[in-house]
Motif scaffolding. Structure first.
Motif, short mmCIF file in Angstrom:
data_model
loop_
_atom_site.label_atom_id
_atom_site.label_comp_id
_atom_site.label_asym_id
_atom_site.label_seq_id
_atom_site.Cartn_x
_atom_site.Cartn_y
_atom_site.Cartn_z
N ASP A 248 73.15 -2.56 20.38
CA ASP A 248 74.35 -3.03 21.07
C ASP A 248 74.57 -4.54 20.93
OD1 ASP A 248 74.65 -0.42 21.85
OD2 ASP A 248 73.60 -0.72 23.74
N HIS B 203 79.27 -3.98 17.27
CA HIS B 203 79.89 -2.67 17.29
C HIS B 203 80.73 -2.48 16.04
CE1 HIS B 203 82.62 -5.43 19.36
NE2 HIS B 203 83.63 -4.70 18.91
N CYS C 261 79.16 -7.91 19.96
CA CYS C 261 79.47 -7.40 21.30
C CYS C 261 79.50 -8.57 22.28
CB CYS C 261 78.40 -6.41 21.74
SG CYS C 261 78.50 -4.83 20.90
N CYS D 54 76.96 -6.11 26.92
CA CYS D 54 77.61 -4.88 26.45
C CYS D 54 76.54 -3.84 26.12
CB CYS D 54 78.41 -5.20 25.20
SG CYS D 54 79.17 -3.74 24.43
N CYS E 257 77.81 -0.90 24.77
CA CYS E 257 78.65 -0.03 23.94
C CYS E 257 78.87 1.32 24.62
CB CYS E 257 78.07 0.14 22.55
SG CYS E 257 78.11 -1.37 21.57
ZN LIG Z 1 78.91 -3.29 22.35
#
Ligand SMILES: [Zn+2]
Ligand SMILES: [Zn+2]
Ligand SMILES: [Zn+2]
Length: 138
Positions: A61, A64, A78, A82, A84
């Motif tokens: 993560d 992305h 990201c 985050c 994701c």
């Molecule tokens: Zn992400």
């Protein structure tokens, strides 16, 4: 702000010179990048290493994938924190029809889409297409 080293370590990713360079490259680019952008930026590097680095970042993560409809997968960093997650972290992307660049619109999260019973969402992709600020000159 944590350093890139701290960020990688917090995700249990070993810090290597290559990983730091690729992270910096992604951070310097406002627009999402393709694998060939990365290959061009690191011509002397082994392509497999570059590819694996992006995969490692993606699995943890840090970046992305973006499918902007051009048929070429793009990657962007990201936001901090985050994970994701399809419910909370996905955001809109903007694709410029003129310069072909795609940027994250992180302030615009994708609303939760309720799918019929028995359906399982795995990914949501929302792309706004138009002319970016650089191309519109505004
Ligand atoms: Zn992400
Ligand atoms: Zn543009
Ligand atoms: Zn994005």
């Amino acid at each position: 702000m944590e350093t890139i080293e701290q960020l990688l370590e917090s995700k249990d990713i070993r810090v290597t010179a290559m990983r730091l360079l690729i992270y910096k490259f992604l951070a310097e680019n406002k627009a999402a990048v393709t694998l060939s952008n990365i290959e061009n930026a690191f011509e002397k590097a082994d392509r497999t290493t570059l590819y694996r680095t992006i995969k490692t970042f993606e699995e943890n993560d840090i970046v992305h994938q973006i499918d902007d409809g051009t048929g070429i997968t793009k990657y962007a960093l990201c936001e901090q924190g985050c994970s994701c997650d399809i419910k909370t972290d996905l955001h809109l992307h903007f694709h410029c029809n003129n310069c072909n660049e795609t940027v994250c619109l992180t302030e615009h999260k994708i609303p939760q889409i309720k799918v019929p019973d028995g359906f399982v969402s795995e990914n949501v992709n929302l792309v706004v297409k138009g002319i970016c600020d650089k191309c519109s000159g505004q």
